[in-house]
Each structure stands twice: as structure tokens, then as C-alpha cells.
Design an enzyme around this catalytic site. Structure first.
Site, PDB file in Angstrom:
ATOM      1  N   ARG A   1      -8.885   4.851  11.185  1.00 58.63           N
ATOM      2  CA  ARG A   1      -8.618   3.524  10.357  1.00 58.63           C
ATOM      3  C   ARG A   1     -10.327   2.862  10.667  1.00 58.63           C
ATOM      4  O   ARG A   1     -10.548   1.994   9.738  1.00 58.63           O
ATOM      5  CB  ARG A   1      -7.765   2.765  11.199  1.00 58.63           C
ATOM      6  CG  ARG A   1      -6.030   3.445  11.355  1.00 58.63           C
ATOM      7  CD  ARG A   1      -5.742   3.429   9.710  1.00 58.63           C
ATOM      8  NE  ARG A   1      -5.769   4.951   9.383  1.00 58.63           N
ATOM      9  CZ  ARG A   1      -5.430   5.365   7.825  1.00 58.63           C
ATOM     10  NH1 ARG A   1      -5.463   4.334   7.119  1.00 58.63           N
ATOM     11  NH2 ARG A   1      -5.507   6.456   7.772  1.00 58.63           N
TER      12      ARG A   1
ATOM     13  N   ASP B   1       4.662   7.423  -2.699  1.00 57.72           N
ATOM     14  CA  ASP B   1       3.488   7.354  -1.784  1.00 57.72           C
ATOM     15  C   ASP B   1       4.403   7.754  -0.641  1.00 57.72           C
ATOM     16  O   ASP B   1       5.189   7.374   0.014  1.00 57.72           O
ATOM     17  CB  ASP B   1       3.405   6.126  -1.940  1.00 57.72           C
ATOM     18  CG  ASP B   1       1.725   5.399  -1.202  1.00 57.72           C
ATOM     19  OD1 ASP B   1       0.470   6.779  -1.298  1.00 57.72           O
ATOM     20  OD2 ASP B   1       1.385   4.842  -0.449  1.00 57.72           O
ATOM     21  N   GLU B   2       3.225   8.186   0.471  1.00 57.98           N
ATOM     22  CA  GLU B   2       3.470   8.438   2.003  1.00 57.98           C
ATOM     23  C   GLU B   2       4.893   9.583   1.630  1.00 57.98           C
ATOM     24  O   GLU B   2       5.596   9.433   2.787  1.00 57.98           O
ATOM     25  CB  GLU B   2       3.875   7.969   2.654  1.00 57.98           C
ATOM     26  CG  GLU B   2       2.780   6.167   2.378  1.00 57.98           C
ATOM     27  CD  GLU B   2       1.556   6.642   3.243  1.00 57.98           C
ATOM     28  OE1 GLU B   2       1.206   7.848   3.889  1.00 57.98           O
ATOM     29  OE2 GLU B   2       0.697   5.870   3.347  1.00 57.98           O
TER      30      GLU B   2
ATOM     31  N   GLN C   1      -1.420  13.286   8.001  1.00 58.89           N
ATOM     32  CA  GLN C   1      -0.583  12.223   8.019  1.00 58.89           C
ATOM     33  C   GLN C   1       0.732  11.735   8.061  1.00 58.89           C
ATOM     34  O   GLN C   1       1.439  10.449   8.441  1.00 58.89           O
ATOM     35  CB  GLN C   1      -0.986  10.723   7.631  1.00 58.89           C
ATOM     36  CG  GLN C   1      -3.146  10.682   7.753  1.00 58.89           C
ATOM     37  CD  GLN C   1      -3.320   9.570   6.302  1.00 58.89           C
ATOM     38  OE1 GLN C   1      -3.230   8.807   6.562  1.00 58.89           O
ATOM     39  NE2 GLN C   1      -4.059   9.909   5.469  1.00 58.89           N
TER      40      GLN C   1
ATOM     41  N   LYS D   1      -6.089   7.048  -2.044  1.00 58.89           N
ATOM     42  CA  LYS D   1      -5.021   7.105  -3.226  1.00 58.89           C
ATOM     43  C   LYS D   1      -4.154   5.989  -3.628  1.00 58.89           C
ATOM     44  O   LYS D   1      -3.795   6.222  -4.842  1.00 58.89           O
ATOM     45  CB  LYS D   1      -4.410   7.665  -1.761  1.00 58.89           C
ATOM     46  CG  LYS D   1      -2.572   7.601  -2.156  1.00 58.89           C
ATOM     47  CD  LYS D   1      -2.306   8.598  -0.907  1.00 58.89           C
ATOM     48  CE  LYS D   1      -1.957   7.063   0.573  1.00 58.89           C
ATOM     49  NZ  LYS D   1      -1.217   5.767   0.447  1.00 58.89           N
ATOM     50  N   THR D   2      -4.690   4.677  -3.089  1.00 58.93           N
ATOM     51  CA  THR D   2      -3.991   4.035  -4.048  1.00 58.93           C
ATOM     52  C   THR D   2      -4.393   3.368  -5.052  1.00 58.93           C
ATOM     53  O   THR D   2      -3.511   3.233  -6.081  1.00 58.93           O
ATOM     54  CB  THR D   2      -3.648   2.468  -3.234  1.00 58.93           C
ATOM     55  OG1 THR D   2      -3.818   2.578  -1.480  1.00 58.93           O
ATOM     56  CG2 THR D   2      -3.350   1.299  -3.431  1.00 58.93           C
TER      57      THR D   2
END
Length: 742
Positions: free
Chosen positions: A600, A222-223, A252, A39-40
Site C-alpha cells: 500500500r 474483481d478480486e 493478496q 487493475k482497476t
């Protein structure tokens, strides 16, 4: 025209879905990005592609949720050769920056102070005192939480008063109104206000809304699954050109408890019918076994957008599920397992992390890690800025920037001691309040307010000090702080105070280091910028992954991170998922939180639970988390090595480290005294004789199967606290409950 070579370099190592998102130039875009899907990379490459396609860097706004994430994003964009100018910020920092410019439009001065949670509680306490509201009825911390929740819904005091039980809601609304008045009088805004006032600016000042709506041609958020209603409105108004790109994953969304609304991302297509949707489903982080466990778990949620996570990574080692008698066994086993891992050279400490649901779980883990001589670091950055000495110095600095800050004046007027008693300060405060003066202004007329003797001289010294500091240049910040320390002789004050003096002095010096680092990174930021950064810090912002120790953190703090080896402890109903006694919980959000923890892990994942755990000062029997049943069978049958499941021994029935076993003494037919082994504190619990004991499995005609966790009361009031799988904790009067022992 952009250089084709530049474009090719930006896209060279991207998958087709990533390329689709990066190359989308106009109109709304929703990127549904699964964990570890790059994503980043998509966000930063998209910024680079926009710049390479002719968009000016300062026409691009990228917003994320933590300073750490914003810093990493900024570094990646710079490494891609994008010229300076792109706005990369958190929501709160961006709003603070805009409000500094347009402060007068929302009733603030540009030097307004940002109150952190502790400052807000202090202001609420003052509001309650002015209203003569009994603090035993509502604690200031509770009222501050209620006010924050109301602000997250964009409610005012009037709306809050309409929302609940008449008597309680009316009182809370009164405090809310008085609290707001105190903030405005102090030229201050709390954490929530940064968003609320920005929304007000965009809603109520059309020319500003239009100017800002035209300011940025491309807005990237983002997010997005973690945005609340205010952030949703800010993004919508800022993307006036219609080029809004949001990235995120409904699976998430873990911040509903602080106002985040997962529907913002679930209903994006409703708000933007012409939006393009791109799914990033390939995971580059985890092994197949870890990914299967996460995918199987999250499929039980209803509020989500279906996606199929997949990876080309190896199958990997099994996900382990371990069971222990109590939290001490669990912690010791995790520490021993880590020691073996490091001893065998399969990992180094910085490769590993331990996740838990509540910060209180870290204590026993720390002890176990110390026992194995394993270095570790706890991710809790905000705690540094809440330490007493740091709050003192930041309060002084805030007064240099904004002397209207009454909370700051009250905190440091007599630190170091100037013989200014609480009574004298209260007298000045009441005198000034009646005349519409800030506390600092009123201090100039202390004699007229009725202050006499040494206190009058101390107040004069304090005012003179603040005025001298205000005359200094506001940058570099480290210089201002050093002058403050010299003028107040604050380190000498700490040394004479005794109370952990050495450690507190080291904390002060660390603050000077932080100021010097800020000066180097933001030479034009000055005192105001430094104070803003300190007020908006999050737990993960101060964590340094290069320190080399095992990382301990809550599951919430783990968002956005990854580790080769992860342990998730405390996998028990009531803890994960966290089920509160008031019955308020969001099972789907708790499942998403566990999903975040699972994803994670890169190569090694260990899950564990204890059959009894000390919570709130009591030993409680637990039930394995319902989430365990939602994992693939390969997880539950994983090898448990030397820590194979075993029933708790007698030691599991006492508080950790008790010197002796519990001992029961019969006192009458209906009750017995239980000595829990801690004779030094004369701890005696009265435990009534009842048909059930803690740990018994029972069935209720309505709630189904549960486990007794506590027995209390006498006679007809005899009651049991039962942890049910369906509804969580319930306190039941046995006479009427209809409980049946299984």
C-alpha cells in the site's frame, strides 16, 4: 463498427499487457494483477472497450467486493463515456437485487429483511432459548460464527452435525435448524443467505438459471482471489455465455477466515482450459525498495502463481525497521515521527496511514496522536450502524418494510418506554409461536395471550405506530425517518436518558443525513434500498479520504488503498502473524496480509515491533515476527534514527500508565504475589516460583526454541505458556515438558 478514435482513446495510455486484457473480446480471461499494476484501469477500460465494440451496456455485469470500490468503478466507467446501463455491484448487493425479483422461488417475500451480524446473534440467542440450550456451554456469538462458517461451505444443519464431536455438533446442528426456521418465519435472510439462496436459485430452478445465464453476455469479477465457494458458483452460472473475465492476485488472498478459497484463482485454468492468461507485473505505486521488500517476502509462499514485480519508479528511501520496549514507546515514536514529517512539510496528515493487525491496537496509537495534536480518522464504518441509537431506528424502519421481523419487534417494542415488560413480550411470543404467528401478528391478540394492565395499552400504541408508518410513502427515505423521529419523540427520549445524549443525538442526525444522501444518489431506491445498503456496508465504505487526518486501520481494511507514507506496527510473532491459542492459523495467509500492507506504501514505509505488549490484560514478552527474517537485508539494517533499538526498561514490565513500578512480595517457597501497580483495582496476580520466568528463552525437545509468556498452576500442575516459532502458543505441564532454559 466502433469508432477507431474511441478505441484509440481507451487504449492510449495502456501498456501492452493491459491492452491485451482490455481487447480480449470472447472467452474466459484471467488477469493476474500484482499490486499497483493498474487493475482497476484494466477493468474499467475493458468495459468501455466492450461497449465501444458493440456490446450493450446492460449486457455487462461487473462485480467487486465493497460498495466503495463499486462506486469508484462506476464513476470511472461513466467518465470514459460509456452510456448508462452497466451493472456494477458487490456480490451481496447483486444477489439481494436478484432475490428481490425471484424471492418466491427460494421461500422469501420480496420485502425480506437482511440481518446484519448483531441481528443474527440475536436470532441465534432466541433459537437457543427455544431449545433450552445452556448459553454458558456455547455463547450465541460463537454459535453464530459456526453457522456462518457452515453456510460459507454450503453446509446445512445435517452436514454440520456430521462434521465434529457428536455431542457438540448435534447441539449446534439443532440451533442451526431452529435459527433457519426463525429467519424464514421472519421473512429474513442473513448476510450469508444472500449468496446461499442465490446459489440455490441457480441450481434448483433451471429456467431461472438459463434466463440469468443468458442475461449477461460479459461478466467481470474483481478480486477473484477472495471469492468463496458460493461466489465461485454464482460467477460460473452467471457467465452462461462463457465470457468470464476475472482479475486478482493469489498473493493478496486474505479472507480465508471467512470462507474465501485461493484455489478459485489458482485453478482457474483447470475450470476453463481455453482461458487466456494475462500478467500485469509492472507496479506504478511503490518505490523499488518497497517493492523489493514485498517481493522477497511473498516468495516464501507456496500457494501462489509466480510473477516478477518491477517498477520504473525511483529507488526511494530505505524501508525502516524500528524496535521498542513496549507498545507505548512504539505509539509515541510513530506519533513523533509523523509530527516531524508534517512540521518539515514533507507530508500532510492525509498522506499517512498506520496499519495494525487487530482493532484493539488502535487505542494506544490514538492517545499518542492526540498528544502530538495530530488529526486522525479510524476506518471502522460498520461501527456507526452498530451503535445503539442507529440500530433502534433501523429496526423501526425494517418493521415499516417487513413487520414479520421478530428481532426488530423485540428490540424496539419498548423504546421509547411504553411499559411493555420483557415478561409480557415473552408471553405473547410463546403464544404466537404455538399458533404459527409472527410476533407482530401475535401482538394483536395480546389480551388473549394473557397480557394485562399498562402493558396491553403500550402494545396497542406500538402496533398503531407501526401501522401508521407503514401507511406512509416509502420514499424519500429521509422523510420517512423524520416522521418516525417525530412520532416516537426519539431525540427527546435520548436527551432524557442522559447516557452520552448529545453524541447520540448527533448520530441520529447523521443517519438522517445519510438517508438524504441516499435519496439524492438513488431516487428510486426507497426504504428497501436504503436498508439494504445499511445492512451491507463494510468498514471502508464510510471512510472519507478527504477528511485530512492520519488514517488508522487494520491490514484487512487497507486492501485496495494506497498512501505516500505507511507505518505497520506490532510486527511480532503471535500478532503478525496472528497465532491463536487453539493453534488454528494460516501462515501463508498471514504472510499475504503483510504483503498487502507493504504494497500500500508509495514512498515511505516504516515497520516496528515491541519487545513486550499488553494483551488480554497481561503484559507479555514478545518475539520479533518471523516475517522480518524474510525481508531483504537492506530493511533490517535501515537507519533507526533517534528511536534506535533498546531493551525495555522497567516501565515496559508494567501495564501502560500504571502509577508505580511492579512490586513482588514473597509469600512462600512456591509462590509470590505480584502487585502490578494498579492498586486502585486491587489487582493481585499469583505467580508461582518456577525454574522459568516470562521472557525466558527455552528449548523443547519437539517444538524447538520458544519464549515463555506466562507461568501458572501449582505443584505438579505447574505449567508454562510458551510461544514457539514453529507451532505458536503451547501450554505445557513443566513436570513432563522437558523444557531447557537457554
Amino acid at each position: 463498427m466502433p469508432s477507431q478514435n474511441v478505441i484509440e482513446a481507451i487504449l492510449s495510455d495502456c501498456t501492452p499487457p493491459q491492452r491485451e486484457a482490455i481487447q480480449h473480446l470472447a472467452g474466459p480471461l484471467l488477469v493476474l494483477a500484482g499490486p499497483g499494476s493498474g487493475k482497476t484501469r484494466v477493468i474499467t477500460r475493458r468495459v468501455a472497450h466492450l461497449a465501444a465494440s458493440g456490446c450493450r451496456p446492460d449486457d455487462i455485469l461487473a462485480i467487486t467486493f465493497t460498495n466503495k470500490a463499486a462506486g469508484e468503478m462506476r464513476e470511472r466507467i461513466e467518465a470514459l463515456g460509456v452510456p448508462p446501463g452497466v451493472w456494477v455491484s458487490t456480490f451481496h448487493s447483486f444477489c439481494a437485487r436478484m432475490l428481490r425479483i425471484y424471492a418466491d422461488r427460494v421461500g422469501l417475500g420480496r420485502s425480506f429483511t437482511i440481518y446484519d451480524s448483531a441481528d443474527s446473534v440475536a436470532a441465534v440467542k432466541r433459537a437457543m432459548a427455544e431449545l433450552q440450550l445452556d448459553s454458558t456451554l456455547f455463547t450465541p456469538a460463537y454459535v453464530a460464527r459456526v453457522i456462518s462458517a457452515a453456510k460459507n461451505r454450503l453446509w446445512g444443519a445435517e452436514k454440520l452435525q456430521e462434521s465434529g464431536a457428536p455431542k457438540e455438533a448435534f447441539a449446534l446442528g439443532q440451533v442451526f435448524e431452529r435459527y433457519e426456521r426463525l429467519l424464514r418465519g421472519a421473512n429474513a435472510a442473513d448476510f450469508d443467505d444472500l449468496l446461499i439462496l442465490m446459489v440455490r436459485l441457480l441450481r434448483e430452478v433451471p429456467e431461472t438459471r438459463e434466463r440469468l445465464g443468458r442475461r449477461f453476455l460479459h461478466v467481470l469479477v474483481d478480486e477473484y482471489q477472495d471469492t468463496n465457494h458460493a461466489q465461485y458458483l454464482i460467477a460460473k452460472h452467471m457467465a452462461g455465455a462463457g465470457n468470464l473475465c476475472v482479475t486478482g492476485d493469489p498473493d493478496q488472498s486474505i479472507y480465508g477466515w471467512r470462507g474465501a478459497d485461493v484455489n478459485n484463482i489458482l485453478e482457474f485454468e483447470r475450470d476453463y482450459p481455453d482461458a487466456r492468461i494475462v500478467r500485469l507485473e509492472q507496479n506504478y505505486r511503490s518505490t523499488r525498495r518497497i517493492l523489493r521488500a514485498a517481493d522477497r517476502l511473498i516468495a516464501h509462499n507456496v500457494q501462489r502463481k509466480a510473477k516478477s514485480l518491477w517498477t520504473e519508479n525511483p529507488e526511494g528511501e530505505p524501508v525502516r525497521l524500528l524496535r521498542f520496549g513496549d507498545e507505548q514507546e512504539e505509539a509515541d515514536a510513530v506519533a513523533a515521527d509523523l509530527a516531524a514529517l508534517f512540521r518539515e512539510g514533507r507530508a500532510v496528515p492525509r498522506d499517512a496511514a498506520i496499519f495494525y493487525r487487530l482493532n484493539s491496537q488502535s487505542r494506544v496509537l490514538e492517545s499518542a496522536l492526540r498528544g502530538e495534536a495530530i488529526p486522525y480518522a479510524i476506518v471502522a464504518g460498520t461501527e456507526f450502524y452498530q451503535r445503539r441509537e442507529i440500530k433502534d431506528l433501523l429496526s423501526y424502519l425494517r418493521l415499516v418494510d417487513n413487520p414479520a421481523d421478530d428481532v426488530g419487534v423485540e428490540r424496539v417494542a419498548n423504546i421509547p418506554a411504553r411499559r411493555i415488560g420483557g415478561t409480557s413480550l415473552e408471553r405473547v411470543k410463546e403464544w404466537g409461536s404455538a399458533r404459527g404467528l409472527t410476533l407482530f401478528e401475535a401482538l394483536a391478540d395480546s389480551a388473549e395471550a394473557g397480557v394485562r394492565g399498562p402493558a396491553l395499552q403500550g402494545i396497542a400504541e406500538f402496533r398503531r405506530l407501526i401501522e401508521q408508518l407503514r401507511a406512509l410513502p416509502r420514499r424519500p427515505v429521509a422523510g420517512v425517518l423524520e416522521r418516525l423521529l417525530a412520532a416516537t419523540r426519539y431525540e427527546q427520549y435520548l436527551a432524557s436518558a442522559g447516557d452520552n445524549a448529545e453524541e447520540r443525538i448527533e448520530n441520529v442526525r447523521e443517519l438522517v443525513n445519510a438517508a438524504a444522501e441516499y435519496d439524492q444518489a438513488e431516487p428510486e431506491g426507497g426504504l428497501q434500498g436504503f436498508l439494504e445498503q445499511a445492512a451491507l456496508v463494510s468498514d471502508v465504505d464510510l471512510w472519507d479520504e478527504k477528511l485530512g487526518g492520519v488514517t488508522l486501520m487494520t491490514l484487512h481494511a487497507a486492501k485496495g488503498l494506497e498512501f505516500p507514507a505507511i507505518y505497520i506496527v506490532g510486527l511480532e510473532d503471535g500478532l503478525l502473524p496472528l497465532l491463536r491459542e487453539d493453534g488454528e492459523h494460516d501462515l501463508e495467509e498471514e504472510r499475504r496480509l503483510f504483503f498487502v500492507g507493504l504494497t500500500r506504501a508509495q514512498r515511505r514505509l516504516t515497520l516496528s515491533y515491541a519487545e513486550s505488549r499488553a494483551r488480554h490484560g497481561k503484559r507479555q514478552f514478545t518475539q520479533p515476527s518471523r516475517f522480518i527474517e524474510e525481508l531483504p537485508e537492506e530493511v533490517s539494517s535501515a537507519e533507526q534514527s533517534e528511536y534506535r533499538a533498546r531493551r525495555p526498561s522497567l516501565s515496559a514490565l508494567r501495564m501502560p500508565h500504571s502509577p508505580v513500578e511492579p512490586r513482588r512480595v514473597r509469600r512462600s517457597e512456591h509462590e509470590e504475589i505480584v502487585y502490578d501497580g494498579d492498586f486502585s483495582s486491587d489487582a493481585v496476580l499469583l505467580d508461582p516460583r518456577a525454574p522459568f520466568r516470562p521472557g525466558d528463552s527455552v528449548r523443547h525437545p519437539r517444538y524447538g526454541v520458544g519464549r515463555v509468556v506466562d507461568i501458572g498452576g501449582y505443584g505438579e500442575a505447574l505449567r508454562a505458556t510458551v510461544q514457539f516459532r514453529t507451532v505458536g502458543l503451547k501450554r505445557l505441564v513443566l513436570k513432563f515438558a522437558g523444557l531447557r532454559k537457554l
